[in-house]
Design a protein around this motif. Structure first.
Motif, PDB file in Angstrom:
ATOM      1  N   MET A  91     -10.313  -8.094  23.530  1.00 12.48           N
ATOM      2  CA  MET A  91     -10.288  -9.415  24.163  1.00 12.48           C
ATOM      3  C   MET A  91      -9.798  -9.328  25.602  1.00 12.48           C
ATOM      4  SD  MET A  91      -8.928 -12.022  21.175  1.00 12.48           S
ATOM      5  CE  MET A  91      -9.148 -13.426  22.287  1.00 12.48           C
ATOM      6  N   LYS A 129     -12.060  -9.956  29.085  1.00 11.15           N
ATOM      7  CA  LYS A 129     -11.679 -11.048  29.977  1.00 11.15           C
ATOM      8  C   LYS A 129     -11.220 -10.552  31.351  1.00 11.15           C
ATOM      9  CE  LYS A 129     -11.879 -14.628  29.146  1.00 11.15           C
ATOM     10  NZ  LYS A 129     -12.900 -15.670  29.429  1.00 11.15           N
ATOM     11  N   PHE A 130     -10.441  -9.468  31.378  1.00 12.65           N
ATOM     12  CA  PHE A 130      -9.861  -9.005  32.641  1.00 12.65           C
ATOM     13  C   PHE A 130     -10.563  -7.786  33.222  1.00 12.65           C
ATOM     14  CE2 PHE A 130      -6.396 -11.249  30.496  1.00 12.65           C
ATOM     15  CZ  PHE A 130      -6.002 -12.122  31.494  1.00 12.65           C
ATOM     16  N   GLY A 153      -8.615 -12.584  35.942  1.00  7.63           N
ATOM     17  CA  GLY A 153      -9.259 -13.469  34.992  1.00  7.63           C
ATOM     18  C   GLY A 153      -8.230 -14.314  34.280  1.00  7.63           C
ATOM     19  N   SER A 154      -8.666 -15.127  33.316  1.00 10.65           N
ATOM     20  CA  SER A 154      -7.742 -15.963  32.547  1.00 10.65           C
ATOM     21  C   SER A 154      -8.412 -16.378  31.248  1.00 10.65           C
ATOM     22  CB  SER A 154      -7.335 -17.206  33.346  1.00 10.65           C
ATOM     23  OG  SER A 154      -8.472 -18.006  33.626  1.00 10.65           O
ATOM     24  N   PHE A 155      -7.596 -16.715  30.255  1.00 10.91           N
ATOM     25  CA  PHE A 155      -8.097 -17.179  28.968  1.00 10.91           C
ATOM     26  C   PHE A 155      -8.132 -18.697  28.946  1.00 10.91           C
ATOM     27  CE2 PHE A 155      -6.371 -13.005  27.612  1.00 10.91           C
ATOM     28  CZ  PHE A 155      -7.491 -12.503  26.963  1.00 10.91           C
ATOM     29  N   ASN A 156      -9.158 -19.248  28.305  1.00 11.55           N
ATOM     30  CA  ASN A 156      -9.120 -20.680  28.050  1.00 11.55           C
ATOM     31  C   ASN A 156      -8.246 -20.926  26.823  1.00 11.55           C
ATOM     32  OD1 ASN A 156     -10.695 -20.364  25.652  1.00 11.55           O
ATOM     33  ND2 ASN A 156     -12.572 -20.369  26.899  1.00 11.55           N
ATOM     34  N   GLU A 178      -9.444 -19.278  23.484  1.00 11.62           N
ATOM     35  CA  GLU A 178      -9.290 -17.822  23.509  1.00 11.62           C
ATOM     36  C   GLU A 178      -7.821 -17.424  23.433  1.00 11.62           C
ATOM     37  OE1 GLU A 178     -13.179 -16.749  26.305  1.00 11.62           O
ATOM     38  OE2 GLU A 178     -11.239 -17.253  27.206  1.00 11.62           O
TER      39      GLU A 178
END
Length: 494
Positions: A344, A348-349, A355-358, A361
């Protein structure tokens, strides 16, 4: 069997019951875990408090303010501040070897009392610190306290507890560690907004230290230790008290026999490296890898409540289902969780760390982090203290537990010191790196760790001799094992 061995026919079942005296005694002794847990929980929070950094590490504080990197992998890393935090583990490493000698010559009680006293002095020095020197000296005393407690308390619990619930009572030590962590997190939350909140956080460490010091004064010494130091009458009386019966002759004689064998050992440190102790020493080394490689990763993501609740699973299951099942299930769950978290974060990164998680996520990520923490809390966390404390013979038990603590502290110090650098260079691959170690640890358990549930601590040689791999290292136990088998068969036939 290819993996661990059960030794039903060679296992002795002593008469006795679970007494209130034993439960209270083990509860008081297990409070030694509060010291280690409190420090684990409190230090990270204190070193993030601005007033603390401004007073003792102003240069570090300014550098942190100037750090504007958006790379999530490469955060600001100051080795001086990290060294201050992890210096406790070096002190604990050194202290564990002195604690082994203290436990062997003077008993388990003095070691626990000294552990509480050292931690008390360290907490007071840190709480009233006016310069970095006082902080460092305080950290050293705290480390001595942790080293003494972590060496003596698991041994004390294993020797006092009846074999059928030894696992549950010994895991009380790990339970106290998790409670200490949770309590420290709550205290940090409450004090973080106050100018001198860091003094309260550090100084409150004196509370569990005082509890242990006072409690240890009222504890009784273990029968094993009393016999080892020649107090045979008192040892038999104590054995009758903790077992709740006067019929303890068989268990008492086994303790005497073990003590006589131990008395012939002049140097337990040299003796533990002999061929016959390689089975016990090797599990000590491998079980502790779970602590070292994962300690810093856990400290960054741990959820105190999950940790405490999951440890209860181990308390209720360890003596019913055994050590191996918890090790194997926990290892598999930790492995899957590490891989999922790594995937994960990698998706994402990426490699640039941006980056960032919503929210959705982030919730999934938190779920797998909690699954990892829970698995550790009911397997490698408590069993990493339990198994090394119960598998060694009396003559090398203090030395074996000291090695357990020393390796624990060594890897915790090392990983804490270089974790941020590893994250910066390995990026999301760091989670796969830890997952690989979890896999190695779990494979080791599957093939090389025998089951020890319900086996009296003085009968562990039978377990090693019955194991498909370790039996070749213990040729001198053949007669003992054969005798145990014959006695058991005779009993069954009658």
């Amino acid at each position: 069997m290819a993996g661990g061995a059960y030794i039903e026919s060679g296992r002795r079942q002593y008469e006795g019951k679970v007494t209130a005296f034993v439960l209270i005694t083990c509860f008081v002794a297990a409070m030694g875990g509060l010291l280690f847990g409190y420090d684990l929980g409190i230090t990270g929070g204190v070193t993030s408090m601005e007033p603390f950094l401004v007073k003792f590490f102003p240069v570090v504080y300014q550098q942190m303010l100037d750090d504007s990197s958006t790379n999530q992998y490469c955060k600001f890393d100051n080795q001086l501040l990290t060294l201050f935090t992890s210096s406790l583990y070096l002190a604990a490493l050194i202290a564990s070897f002195f604690a082994a000698t203290t436990s062997r010559l003077f008993g388990r009680k003095p070691s626990m009392f000294l552990g509480g006293l050292f931690f008390l002095l360290g907490a007071l020095l840190n709480g009233f610190a006016i310069n970095v020197e006082m902080l460092i000296i305080g950290r050293i005393f705290l480390g001595f306290g942790v080293g003494y407690c972590n060496q003596s308390v698991p041994i004390y619990l294993s020797e006092m507890a009846p074999a059928k619930i030894r696992g549950a009572l010994n895991i009380g030590f790990q339970m106290m560690i998790t409670i200490g962590i949770l309590g420290a997190n709550l205290i940090n939350y409450a004090t973080s907004k106050h100018q001198n909140g860091w003094r309260v956080s550090l100084g409150v460490g004196a509370v569990p230290a005082v509890l242990l010091c006072v409690g240890s004064l009222f504890l009784e010494e273990t029968p094993n230790s009393l016999i080892e130091r020649g107090q045979h009458v008192k040892a038999k009386t104590m054995l009758q008290k903790i077992r709740g019966t006067n019929n303890v002759d068989e268990e008492y004689q086994d303790l005497v026999d073990a003590s006589e064998a131990a008395s012939k050992v002049e140097n337990p440190w040299k003796n533990i490296t002999r061929r016959r102790y390689r089975p016990q020493l090797t599990p000590v080394l491998f079980t502790i890898l779970g602590f070292g490689n994962d300690a810093s990763l856990m400290s960054a993501v741990i959820t105190g409540g999950v940790n405490v609740l999951a440890t209860l699973v181990s308390v209720f299951c360890v003596d019913k289902f055994g050590r191996r099942l918890l090790f194997l299930e926990g290892g598999a769950q930790m492995l899957v969780s590490q891989i999922v978290v790594g995937i994960m974060i990698g998706m994402k990164f990426g490699l640039n760390g941006e980056g960032s998680f919503n929210k959705g996520e982030a919730d999934i990520l938190l779920l797998f982090i909690c699954l990892y923490v829970a698995a550790f809390a009911w397997s490698w966390g408590p069993l990493g203290w339990l198994v090394p404390s119960e598998i060694c013979s009396l003559e090398v038990r203090p030395a074996g537990q000291a090695i357990n603590v020393a390796i624990n502290m060594f890897f915790t110090f090392g990983i804490a010191q270089i974790f941020l650098s590893l994250l910066c260079h390995f990026k999301f691959g760091l989670f796969f790196f830890f997952a690989a170690w979890v896999l190695v640890m779990t494979i080791f358990i599957a093939f090389l760790l025998p089951e020890t549930k319900n086996v009296p601590v003085e009968e562990m040689n039978y377990v090693w001799k019955s194991h498909w791999f370790w039996n070749k290292y213990m040729p001198e136990c053949e007669d003992l094992v054969a005798g145990a088998y014959n006695n058991s068969e005779a009993t069954l036939s009658n």
